[in-house]
Design a protein around this motif. Structure first.
Motif, PDB file in Angstrom:
ATOM      1  N   ARG A  38     -16.270 -13.122 -21.949  1.00  0.00           N
ATOM      2  CA  ARG A  38     -17.998 -13.540 -21.916  1.00  0.00           C
ATOM      3  C   ARG A  38     -18.090 -14.812 -22.888  1.00  0.00           C
ATOM      4  O   ARG A  38     -17.288 -15.218 -23.731  1.00  0.00           O
ATOM      5  N   VAL A  93     -22.731 -14.140 -20.577  1.00  0.00           N
ATOM      6  CA  VAL A  93     -22.319 -14.165 -18.939  1.00  0.00           C
ATOM      7  C   VAL A  93     -21.006 -13.603 -19.377  1.00  0.00           C
ATOM      8  O   VAL A  93     -20.139 -14.274 -20.080  1.00  0.00           O
ATOM      9  N   TYR A  95     -17.382 -12.623 -17.486  1.00  0.00           N
ATOM     10  CA  TYR A  95     -16.323 -13.463 -16.389  1.00  0.00           C
ATOM     11  C   TYR A  95     -15.153 -12.601 -16.309  1.00  0.00           C
ATOM     12  O   TYR A  95     -14.673 -11.964 -17.264  1.00  0.00           O
ATOM     13  N   GLY A 119     -18.950 -15.224 -12.682  1.00  0.00           N
ATOM     14  CA  GLY A 119     -19.843 -14.624 -13.892  1.00  0.00           C
ATOM     15  C   GLY A 119     -21.028 -13.941 -13.462  1.00  0.00           C
ATOM     16  O   GLY A 119     -21.698 -14.061 -12.544  1.00  0.00           O
ATOM     17  N   THR A 120     -21.328 -12.806 -14.426  1.00  0.00           N
ATOM     18  CA  THR A 120     -22.539 -12.068 -14.347  1.00  0.00           C
ATOM     19  C   THR A 120     -23.223 -11.933 -15.451  1.00  0.00           C
ATOM     20  O   THR A 120     -22.615 -11.505 -16.551  1.00  0.00           O
ATOM     21  N   GLN A 121     -24.425 -12.151 -15.665  1.00  0.00           N
ATOM     22  CA  GLN A 121     -25.312 -12.090 -16.888  1.00  0.00           C
ATOM     23  C   GLN A 121     -25.584 -10.627 -17.386  1.00  0.00           C
ATOM     24  O   GLN A 121     -25.909  -9.743 -16.512  1.00  0.00           O
TER      25      GLN A 121
END
Length: 126
Positions: A38, A93, A95, A119-121
Motif C-alpha cells: 500500500r 492505494v 496494490y 491499485g485500488t483506493q
C-alpha cells in the motif's frame, strides 16, 4: 505478460471491513509469491502481506498483523486480502504484486516483486 487487476476498494468507516481481490491473467507461475502493498500520498510503498503458491508461507506487516488475512484461490487465479478493524491509518492505494522468488530476508521489499496491478483506493474515515 502477467496482468494483475485489483478490486474491492472503497470508503469505509473506522472499525469496518473490506475484502480486496486481485485477479491474475496471462502468464502465471506455480512458484509465484503474491503480495499486497500500500502507498499513501507522499509516503513510501509499504509491505502489507504475502503468500506463496501453496499458502504455507504467509507474512504480514507489523501494522496490519492480527487485522488482515491474505488468501489464494487457484481456480480463479486470485489472491484476496480481508481487512478487518480498519483504521484511518490504513488509508492508501493498495496494490497486488507477484514475485518469482523471495526469502524471509526480502519478502517485504517492493524491488522483489516484478509484476504489479494498478491499485485500488481504500479510504477509512474517522
Amino acid at each position: 505478460q502477467l496482468q494483475l487487476v485489483e478490486s474491492g476498494g472503497g470508503l469505509v468507516q473506522a472499525g469496518g471491513s473490506l475484502r480486496l481481490a486481485c485477479a491474475a491473467s496471462g502468464r502465471t507461475f506455480i512458484t509465484d509469491v503474491m503480495g499486497w502493498f500500500r502507498q499513501a500520498p507522499g509516503e513510501e510503498r509499504e509491505f502489507v502481506a504475502s503468500i506463496n503458491w501453496r499458502g504455507y508461507e504467509i507474512y504480514y506487516g507489523d501494522s496490519v498483523k492480527g487485522r488482515f488475512t491474505v488468501s489464494r484461490d487457484y481456480a480463479k487465479k486470485s489472491v484476496f486480502l480481508q481487512m478487518n478493524s480498519l483504521k484511518p491509518e490504513d488509508t492508501a492505494v493498495y496494490y497486488c504484486a507477484v514475485a518469482l522468488r523471495v526469502s524471509d530476508d526480502n519478502y517485504y521489499s517492493p524491488s522483489m516483486y516484478k509484476f504489479w496491478g494498478q491499485g485500488t483506493q481504500v479510504t477509512v474515515s474517522s
